[in-house]
Design an enzyme around this catalytic site. Structure first.
Site, PDB file in Angstrom:
ATOM      1  N   CYS A  58       0.864  -0.941   0.271  1.00 46.57           N
ATOM      2  CA  CYS A  58      -0.223   0.020   0.170  1.00 46.57           C
ATOM      3  C   CYS A  58       0.576   1.168  -0.431  1.00 46.57           C
ATOM      4  O   CYS A  58       0.225   2.289  -0.008  1.00 46.57           O
ATOM      5  CB  CYS A  58      -0.945  -0.662   1.766  1.00 46.57           C
ATOM      6  SG  CYS A  58      -2.315  -1.587   1.038  1.00 46.57           S
ATOM      7  N   HIS A  92      -2.687   6.753   3.020  1.00 52.65           N
ATOM      8  CA  HIS A  92      -3.761   5.292   2.809  1.00 52.65           C
ATOM      9  C   HIS A  92      -5.121   5.249   3.642  1.00 52.65           C
ATOM     10  O   HIS A  92      -4.881   5.482   4.768  1.00 52.65           O
ATOM     11  CB  HIS A  92      -2.809   4.480   2.675  1.00 52.65           C
ATOM     12  CG  HIS A  92      -3.032   3.565   2.413  1.00 52.65           C
ATOM     13  ND1 HIS A  92      -4.458   3.145   1.477  1.00 52.65           N
ATOM     14  CD2 HIS A  92      -3.177   1.606   3.473  1.00 52.65           C
ATOM     15  CE1 HIS A  92      -3.730   1.498   1.152  1.00 52.65           C
ATOM     16  NE2 HIS A  92      -3.648   0.851   2.476  1.00 52.65           N
ATOM     17  N   ASN A  98     -10.538   0.021   1.200  1.00 47.57           N
ATOM     18  CA  ASN A  98      -9.311  -0.523   1.360  1.00 47.57           C
ATOM     19  C   ASN A  98      -9.052  -0.535  -0.445  1.00 47.57           C
ATOM     20  O   ASN A  98      -8.923  -2.220  -0.777  1.00 47.57           O
ATOM     21  CB  ASN A  98      -8.577  -1.066   1.914  1.00 47.57           C
ATOM     22  CG  ASN A  98      -6.984  -1.054   2.261  1.00 47.57           C
ATOM     23  OD1 ASN A  98      -6.252  -0.817   1.353  1.00 47.57           O
ATOM     24  ND2 ASN A  98      -6.156  -1.460   3.280  1.00 47.57           N
TER      25      ASN A  98
HETATM   26  N1  ACO Z   1     -17.208  -8.011  10.297  1.00 48.88           N
HETATM   27  C1  ACO Z   1     -17.778  -9.020  11.481  1.00 48.88           C
HETATM   28  N2  ACO Z   1     -16.937  -9.289  13.129  1.00 48.88           N
HETATM   29  C2  ACO Z   1     -16.342  -9.747  12.277  1.00 48.88           C
HETATM   30  C3  ACO Z   1     -14.649  -9.271  11.353  1.00 48.88           C
HETATM   31  C4  ACO Z   1     -15.678  -9.155  10.244  1.00 48.88           C
HETATM   32  N3  ACO Z   1     -15.727  -8.790   8.650  1.00 48.88           N
HETATM   33  N4  ACO Z   1     -13.948  -9.258  12.054  1.00 48.88           N
HETATM   34  C5  ACO Z   1     -13.871  -9.806  12.450  1.00 48.88           C
HETATM   35  N5  ACO Z   1     -14.958  -9.787  13.528  1.00 48.88           N
HETATM   36  C6  ACO Z   1     -15.040  -9.865  15.097  1.00 48.88           C
HETATM   37  C7  ACO Z   1     -13.862 -11.119  15.664  1.00 48.88           C
HETATM   38  O1  ACO Z   1     -14.735 -12.379  14.886  1.00 48.88           O
HETATM   39  C8  ACO Z   1     -13.996 -10.571  17.391  1.00 48.88           C
HETATM   40  O2  ACO Z   1     -15.396 -11.130  17.161  1.00 48.88           O
HETATM   41  P1  ACO Z   1     -14.828 -11.995  18.819  1.00 48.88           P
HETATM   42  O3  ACO Z   1     -15.389  -9.841  20.330  1.00 48.88           O
HETATM   43  O4  ACO Z   1     -16.215 -12.607  19.301  1.00 48.88           O
HETATM   44  O5  ACO Z   1     -13.536 -12.499  19.112  1.00 48.88           O
HETATM   45  C9  ACO Z   1     -14.276  -8.714  16.977  1.00 48.88           C
HETATM   46  O6  ACO Z   1     -14.833  -8.936  15.588  1.00 48.88           O
HETATM   47  C10 ACO Z   1     -13.464  -8.032  17.422  1.00 48.88           C
HETATM   48  O7  ACO Z   1     -12.065  -9.464  16.350  1.00 48.88           O
HETATM   49  P2  ACO Z   1     -10.959  -8.582  15.797  1.00 48.88           P
HETATM   50  O8  ACO Z   1      -9.616  -8.758  15.334  1.00 48.88           O
HETATM   51  O9  ACO Z   1     -10.046  -7.770  17.213  1.00 48.88           O
HETATM   52  O10 ACO Z   1     -11.565  -6.562  15.388  1.00 48.88           O
HETATM   53  P3  ACO Z   1     -10.392  -5.442  15.766  1.00 48.88           P
HETATM   54  O11 ACO Z   1     -10.904  -3.958  16.256  1.00 48.88           O
HETATM   55  O12 ACO Z   1      -8.976  -5.348  15.168  1.00 48.88           O
HETATM   56  O13 ACO Z   1     -11.191  -4.996  13.477  1.00 48.88           O
HETATM   57  C11 ACO Z   1     -10.273  -4.884  11.252  1.00 48.88           C
HETATM   58  C12 ACO Z   1     -10.329  -6.167  12.817  1.00 48.88           C
HETATM   59  C13 ACO Z   1     -10.801  -3.970  11.119  1.00 48.88           C
HETATM   60  C14 ACO Z   1      -8.890  -6.131  10.725  1.00 48.88           C
HETATM   61  C15 ACO Z   1      -8.768  -3.880  12.183  1.00 48.88           C
HETATM   62  O14 ACO Z   1      -7.876  -5.081  13.058  1.00 48.88           O
HETATM   63  C16 ACO Z   1      -7.759  -3.145  11.089  1.00 48.88           C
HETATM   64  O15 ACO Z   1      -8.308  -2.269  11.012  1.00 48.88           O
HETATM   65  N6  ACO Z   1      -6.625  -3.606  11.050  1.00 48.88           N
HETATM   66  C17 ACO Z   1      -5.801  -3.068   9.950  1.00 48.88           C
HETATM   67  C18 ACO Z   1      -6.298  -3.527   8.968  1.00 48.88           C
HETATM   68  C19 ACO Z   1      -5.332  -3.259   7.784  1.00 48.88           C
HETATM   69  O16 ACO Z   1      -5.499  -0.798   7.879  1.00 48.88           O
HETATM   70  N7  ACO Z   1      -5.336  -3.511   6.485  1.00 48.88           N
HETATM   71  C20 ACO Z   1      -4.683  -2.710   5.676  1.00 48.88           C
HETATM   72  C21 ACO Z   1      -3.413  -2.121   5.676  1.00 48.88           C
HETATM   73  S1  ACO Z   1      -1.730  -2.662   4.286  1.00 48.88           S
HETATM   74  C22 ACO Z   1      -2.806  -2.512   3.556  1.00 48.88           C
HETATM   75  O17 ACO Z   1      -3.480  -1.326   3.323  1.00 48.88           O
HETATM   76  C23 ACO Z   1      -3.484  -3.780   2.877  1.00 48.88           C
END
Ligand code: ACO
Length: 328
Positions: free
Chosen positions: A113, A255, A285
């Site tokens: 990215c 980004h 994204n």
């Molecule tokens: N839909 C519904 N529920 C979900 C989803 C989804 N898509 N994904 C995770 N959950 C649930 C999990 O199962 C978990 O449930 P639980 O509490 O019952 O166990 C809960 O949501 C929290 O899960 P986490 O993985 O801790 O969620 P988090 O708050 O960390 O959010 C996310 C996840 C959105 C992926 C976040 O970590 C994030 O944005 N990370 C950065 C991602 C990113 O920016 N990537 C790209 C950068 S590089 C590039 O651009 C390629």
């Protein structure tokens, strides 16, 4: 020699898929996706469209908006994590052929990215060599070709392309230009965002166990923490290097990965949220395409005008990160 961004173009595939539509097939909801990411929908390229097709259209848009001809372009840099083919040939070469450009140089950048940020700085360096006046820098992604539609992380990604023409500045460009850039890589984080199979480490010809081996796997929380931290450090460093303050900056164009990453960085920096341009709601994204697509949108809506100072910051697979300060 000074270098300027002469124009910006983009291409967004027509097909728009909302969170509710995704929730019909996987265990997620519009409420969860919006509250955790800021995403409301994403655009998805057709089955017969590859990254080069999207990038080609964005390139044509940028060339037209610059008032240039294809023959004026002296080189093509394509930033993509989703090349048409794994290595042979580069997506930049395919776009050069589609443009029917003369046999100029063309190469890809694999910096996830952050690829567009790297591309701007690479173009600046090439222009200093003096062999050409205009270079196309394209960020193009068909991320939906590498996501596993059964993995809930699939909600994060979309397809798009953006392109700029980076040029040697002329007398008319007084005061405009790319003021400074900063590029970083930390390969120790390689496994945080990875497609495991299909390269020379694990060739596709040896087969694979599971769909997860050939699609993008992400350690969400780890990437989140990295992204907030480098967004903060890169902005601080760019401002320090250029002796600018946040009041001098019209917009920060980060980004577009997750609204919460942007808001957390804004809070740590003590910068107002509205300094950060955000369009993730409609596009999700789009990796290396997200920054040029945002710039094109900002120009269209009159937010970005000649003379405005912007800070663009990217972060992603590698792990890589970096930024540019640009007087538009
Ligand atoms: N839909 C519904 N529920 C979900 C989803 C989804 N898509 N994904 C995770 N959950 C649930 C999990 O199962 C978990 O449930 P639980 O509490 O019952 O166990 C809960 O949501 C929290 O899960 P986490 O993985 O801790 O969620 P988090 O708050 O960390 O959010 C996310 C996840 C959105 C992926 C976040 O970590 C994030 O944005 N990370 C950065 C991602 C990113 O920016 N990537 C790209 C950068 S590089 C590039 O651009 C390629």
């Amino acid at each position: 020699m000074k270098t300027v961004i002469t124009s910006v173009g983009s291409y967004i595939p027509k097909r728009r898929v909302t969170n509710d539509e995704l929730a019909e097939h996987i265990n997620t909801s519009d409420e969860w996706i919006r509250s955790h990411t800021g995403i409301g929908a994403r655009h998805i390229a057709e089955d017969d469209e590859a990254s080069s097709d999207l990038g080609y259209r964005a390139a044509l848009d940028a060339i037209e908006r610059a008032g240039l001809q294809v023959r004026d372009i002296g080189g093509i840099i394509t930033a993509t994590a989703t090349p048409d083919h794994p290595g042979f040939p580069s997506t930049a070469c395919i776009i050069q052929d589609k443009l029917k450009a003369q046999p100029i140089w063309a190469f890809d950048i694999a910096a996830g990215c952050s690829g567009f940020i790297y591309g701007i700085e690479a173009a600046r360096g090439m222009l200093q060599l003096g062999s050409t006046d205009h270079i196309l820098v394209i960020g193009t992604e068909k991320l939906t070709s590498v996501v596993d539609w059964n993995d809930r992380n699939c909600v994060l990604f979309g397809d798009a392309a953006g392109a700029v023409i980076v040029s040697a500045s002329t007398a008319d460009d007084e005061g405009r230009g790319i003021l400074c850039s900063e590029l970083h890589a930390d390969g120790a984080g390689a496994d945080a965002l990875i497609v495991s199979v299909g390269g020379s480490r694990h060739p596709m010809k040896n087969g694979y166990q599971d769909i997860s081996d050939i699609t993008l796997r992400m350690q969400g929380r780890r990437v989140y923490n990295f992204a907030v931290s480098v967004l903060v450090s890169t902005l601080k460093s760019l401002l320090e290097k250029t002796n600018l303050t946040i009041d001098d900056i019209s917009y920060i164009v980060p980004h577009q990965a997750n609204i919460r990453i942007i808001q957390a960085a804004a809070k740590r920096l003590g910068f107002p949220n509205d300094k950060f341009y955000v369009n993730i709601e409609n596009l999700a994204n789009t990796s290396a395409a997200s920054i040029p697509v945002a710039l094109r949108e900002m120009e269209d809506t009159g937010l970005l005008k000649k003379g405005d100072i912007i800070a663009a910051v990217g972060f992603g697979a590698g792990l890589t990160y970096g930024g540019n300060i640009i007087v538009w």
